[in-house]
Design a protein around this motif. Structure first.
Motif, PDB file in Angstrom:
ATOM      1  N   LYS A 148       0.833  -1.197   0.000  1.00 38.43           N
ATOM      2  CA  LYS A 148       0.000   0.000   0.000  1.00 38.43           C
ATOM      3  C   LYS A 148       0.874   1.256   0.000  1.00 38.43           C
ATOM      4  N   VAL A 149       1.976   1.196   0.731  1.00 39.88           N
ATOM      5  CA  VAL A 149       2.884   2.336   0.794  1.00 39.88           C
ATOM      6  C   VAL A 149       3.747   2.424  -0.453  1.00 39.88           C
ATOM      7  N   LEU A 150       4.241   1.286  -0.917  1.00 42.95           N
ATOM      8  CA  LEU A 150       5.165   1.273  -2.051  1.00 42.95           C
ATOM      9  C   LEU A 150       4.503   1.761  -3.326  1.00 42.95           C
ATOM     10  N   LEU A 151       3.200   1.549  -3.435  1.00 38.39           N
ATOM     11  CA  LEU A 151       2.501   1.886  -4.663  1.00 38.39           C
ATOM     12  C   LEU A 151       1.950   3.310  -4.692  1.00 38.39           C
ATOM     13  N   ARG A 152       2.239   4.075  -3.640  1.00 38.52           N
ATOM     14  CA  ARG A 152       1.815   5.473  -3.688  1.00 38.52           C
ATOM     15  C   ARG A 152       2.844   6.356  -3.005  1.00 38.52           C
ATOM     16  N   GLU A 153       2.959   7.554  -3.506  1.00 37.86           N
ATOM     17  CA  GLU A 153       3.962   8.505  -3.033  1.00 37.86           C
ATOM     18  C   GLU A 153       3.506   9.187  -1.749  1.00 37.86           C
ATOM     19  N   ARG A 154       4.095   8.774  -0.649  1.00 40.40           N
ATOM     20  CA  ARG A 154       3.882   9.481   0.606  1.00 40.40           C
ATOM     21  C   ARG A 154       4.874   8.946   1.628  1.00 40.40           C
ATOM     22  N   ASP A 155       4.957   9.607   2.756  1.00 42.13           N
ATOM     23  CA  ASP A 155       5.877   9.185   3.807  1.00 42.13           C
ATOM     24  C   ASP A 155       5.448   7.811   4.304  1.00 42.13           C
ATOM     25  N   PRO A 156       6.303   6.779   4.162  1.00 40.33           N
ATOM     26  CA  PRO A 156       5.897   5.421   4.538  1.00 40.33           C
ATOM     27  C   PRO A 156       5.615   5.262   6.016  1.00 40.33           C
ATOM     28  N   THR A 157       6.156   6.164   6.851  1.00 39.17           N
ATOM     29  CA  THR A 157       5.930   6.016   8.289  1.00 39.17           C
ATOM     30  C   THR A 157       4.763   6.851   8.790  1.00 39.17           C
ATOM     31  N   ALA A 158       4.151   7.627   7.872  1.00 42.44           N
ATOM     32  CA  ALA A 158       3.106   8.554   8.307  1.00 42.44           C
ATOM     33  C   ALA A 158       1.923   7.829   8.926  1.00 42.44           C
ATOM     34  N   SER A 159       1.417   6.806   8.219  1.00 45.76           N
ATOM     35  CA  SER A 159       0.244   6.095   8.730  1.00 45.76           C
ATOM     36  C   SER A 159       0.574   5.365  10.015  1.00 45.76           C
ATOM     37  N   LEU A 160       1.809   4.831  10.090  1.00 45.35           N
ATOM     38  CA  LEU A 160       2.224   4.132  11.298  1.00 45.35           C
ATOM     39  C   LEU A 160       2.283   5.109  12.464  1.00 45.35           C
ATOM     40  N   THR A 161       2.845   6.296  12.219  1.00 47.37           N
ATOM     41  CA  THR A 161       2.969   7.296  13.276  1.00 47.37           C
ATOM     42  C   THR A 161       1.599   7.757  13.753  1.00 47.37           C
ATOM     43  N   SER A 162       0.681   7.994  12.799  1.00 49.46           N
ATOM     44  CA  SER A 162      -0.648   8.467  13.171  1.00 49.46           C
ATOM     45  C   SER A 162      -1.410   7.402  13.943  1.00 49.46           C
ATOM     46  N   ARG A 163      -1.253   6.139  13.524  1.00 49.08           N
ATOM     47  CA  ARG A 163      -1.941   5.056  14.246  1.00 49.08           C
ATOM     48  C   ARG A 163      -1.386   4.932  15.659  1.00 49.08           C
ATOM     49  N   THR A 164      -0.050   5.044  15.784  1.00 53.53           N
ATOM     50  CA  THR A 164       0.580   4.945  17.098  1.00 53.53           C
ATOM     51  C   THR A 164       0.104   6.076  18.000  1.00 53.53           C
ATOM     52  N   ALA A 165       0.059   7.308  17.440  1.00 50.15           N
ATOM     53  CA  ALA A 165      -0.397   8.460  18.221  1.00 50.15           C
ATOM     54  C   ALA A 165      -1.853   8.282  18.641  1.00 50.15           C
ATOM     55  N   GLY A 166      -2.674   7.765  17.711  1.00 46.16           N
ATOM     56  CA  GLY A 166      -4.075   7.535  18.022  1.00 46.16           C
ATOM     57  C   GLY A 166      -4.260   6.519  19.128  1.00 46.16           C
ATOM     58  N   PHE A 167      -3.436   5.487  19.088  1.00 43.08           N
ATOM     59  CA  PHE A 167      -3.503   4.443  20.113  1.00 43.08           C
ATOM     60  C   PHE A 167      -3.112   5.012  21.474  1.00 43.08           C
ATOM     61  N   ARG A 168      -2.060   5.847  21.479  1.00 42.34           N
ATOM     62  CA  ARG A 168      -1.618   6.447  22.739  1.00 42.34           C
ATOM     63  C   ARG A 168      -2.704   7.357  23.317  1.00 42.34           C
ATOM     64  N   ASP A 169      -3.376   8.118  22.444  1.00 44.89           N
ATOM     65  CA  ASP A 169      -4.460   8.982  22.904  1.00 44.89           C
ATOM     66  C   ASP A 169      -5.577   8.164  23.532  1.00 44.89           C
ATOM     67  N   LEU A 170      -5.888   7.016  22.880  1.00 43.71           N
ATOM     68  CA  LEU A 170      -6.947   6.159  23.398  1.00 43.71           C
ATOM     69  C   LEU A 170      -6.565   5.599  24.761  1.00 43.71           C
ATOM     70  N   VAL A 171      -5.307   5.162  24.905  1.00 45.12           N
ATOM     71  CA  VAL A 171      -4.837   4.628  26.192  1.00 45.12           C
ATOM     72  C   VAL A 171      -4.920   5.693  27.270  1.00 45.12           C
ATOM     73  N   GLN A 172      -4.525   6.926  26.900  1.00 44.40           N
ATOM     74  CA  GLN A 172      -4.566   8.028  27.864  1.00 44.40           C
ATOM     75  C   GLN A 172      -5.998   8.303  28.309  1.00 44.40           C
ATOM     76  N   LYS A 173      -6.928   8.299  27.348  1.00 41.19           N
ATOM     77  CA  LYS A 173      -8.334   8.546  27.688  1.00 41.19           C
ATOM     78  C   LYS A 173      -8.868   7.453  28.606  1.00 41.19           C
ATOM     79  N   LEU A 174      -8.519   6.209  28.304  1.00 43.81           N
ATOM     80  CA  LEU A 174      -8.997   5.092  29.128  1.00 43.81           C
ATOM     81  C   LEU A 174      -8.424   5.145  30.531  1.00 43.81           C
ATOM     82  N   SER A 175      -7.147   5.580  30.619  1.00 48.26           N
ATOM     83  CA  SER A 175      -6.513   5.641  31.946  1.00 48.26           C
ATOM     84  C   SER A 175      -7.155   6.715  32.813  1.00 48.26           C
ATOM     85  N   ASN A 176      -7.717   7.763  32.162  1.00 47.98           N
ATOM     86  CA  ASN A 176      -8.368   8.847  32.911  1.00 47.98           C
ATOM     87  C   ASN A 176      -9.867   8.614  33.116  1.00 47.98           C
TER      88      ASN A 176
END
Length: 318
Positions: A285-313
């Motif tokens: 999916k990344v190789l076949l389109r021009e964009r930062d290959p780590t962008a989706s991974l970074t956004s998913r990781t950030a989203g997961f961290r936000d969810l964990v933070q919300k659950l902890s609170n």
């Protein structure tokens, strides 16, 4: 027993309904022949004959195997036979097609469709590296279609490298030599002794083999792309684990290739298996389109961290 030179079967030898025409390659584990079937259709036949365990002298057909090596030889032959069975169940344009496998001459044989072309390794040597980005993207994207089929069938290749990527005359790639495809994605199958190529093998093939997965083959794909550019392999993963001297592709070849391709290579070659693409589909999916290959991974990781933070609170009634 030290490694020794095994003599191939002679040209013209009749092996069941196949007639040996010539030797295509001869290595420490096997001999590959070009042969014709009963309809004069060319085939490639791979013969199990590890030179460290068995010796066939000129004029002989049966190999001589020392008593102390017999159990190991037979175990390896059983694995070779099982490899043939596994591959015979796969039918994909980008995977070598196994048509038959059988036992004869006190060893085993695998019959494959004969392909005309050359290996990616030979192509890299002719070009002396510096292969065009369009070629790399096209060949790897097609090869990943075949690798997806391998993983879908709960197999890992575990020895992907330019020498095991065959480029047909029409330019399409074929993944060959599944000799290391013995570790499956299920726990029921016994794992065999490691087989891999330094520089292309993932860190977990050296240590923590229980962590093997699709991401392990993806590391090797990254190393193959690196090799297309560098005409050399990356530093072996075991050395990188001790002291990582890997210079990122995005630094070495900045301006010569797109940042997107170079970042994709670096992504595949991360030492931490969890920080690589986790599936062939994710890499495609990344190789076949021009964009930062780590962008989706970074956004998913950030989203997961936000969810964990919300659950902890979270508190009942809040």
């Amino acid at each position: 027993m030290p490694t020794q030179a095994n003599q191939p079967l002679p040209d013209g030898y009749q092996l069941q309904n196949y007639r040996i025409r010539e030797v295509l390659s001869c290595g420490g584990f096997s001999i590959v022949y070009l042969a014709d079937d009963e309809n004069d259709v060319p085939m490639a036949i791979k013969e199990y004959l590890p030179s460290s365990l068995a010796l066939r002298n000129e004029g002989d057909v049966l190999p001589a195997i020392a008593e102390e090596n017999l159990a190991t030889f037979r175990y390896g032959m059983k694995c070779f036979f099982e490899e043939g069975k596994s591959l015979a169940g796969l039918s994909h344009n980008n995977i070598v097609r196994v048509l038959n496998f059988f036992r004869a001459n006190e060893t085993a044989y695998m019959v494959m469709r004969y392909e005309r072309g050359r290996t990616l390794q030979e192509h890299i040597r002719r070009q002396r590296g510096g292969i065009k980005e369009e070629f790399i993207r096209r060949v790897i994207a097609q090869l990943l279609n075949g690798l997806r089929e391998v993983h879908t069938n709960k197999l890992l290749h575990l020895d992907i490298k330019p020498a095991n990527i065959y480029i047909r005359n029409d330019g399409s790639p074929v993944l060959i030599d599944f000799g290391a495809a013995r570790q499956t994605l299920t726990e029921q199958t016994t794992s065999l002794s490691p087989m891999f190529t330094p520089g292309f093998a993932s860190p977990e093939q050296y240590r923590n083999r229980e962590l093997l997965g699709p991401w392990s083959d993806i590391y090797s794909i990254g190393a193959a792309m690196y090799s297309c550019i560098a005409a050399d392999m990356p530093p072996p993963a075991d050395q990188r684990l001790d002291k990582d001297r890997y210079v990122p592709a995005r630094k070495q070849w900045a301006g010569r290739y797109s940042d997107h391709l170079l970042q994709t290579i670096d992504w595949c070659l991360r030492l931490d298996h969890l920080r690589r693409p986790q599936s062939v589909f994710a890499l495609q999916k990344v190789l076949l389109r021009e964009r930062d290959p780590t962008a989706s991974l970074t956004s998913r990781t950030a989203g997961f961290r936000d969810l964990v933070q919300k659950l902890s609170n979270w508190r009942p009634g809040s």
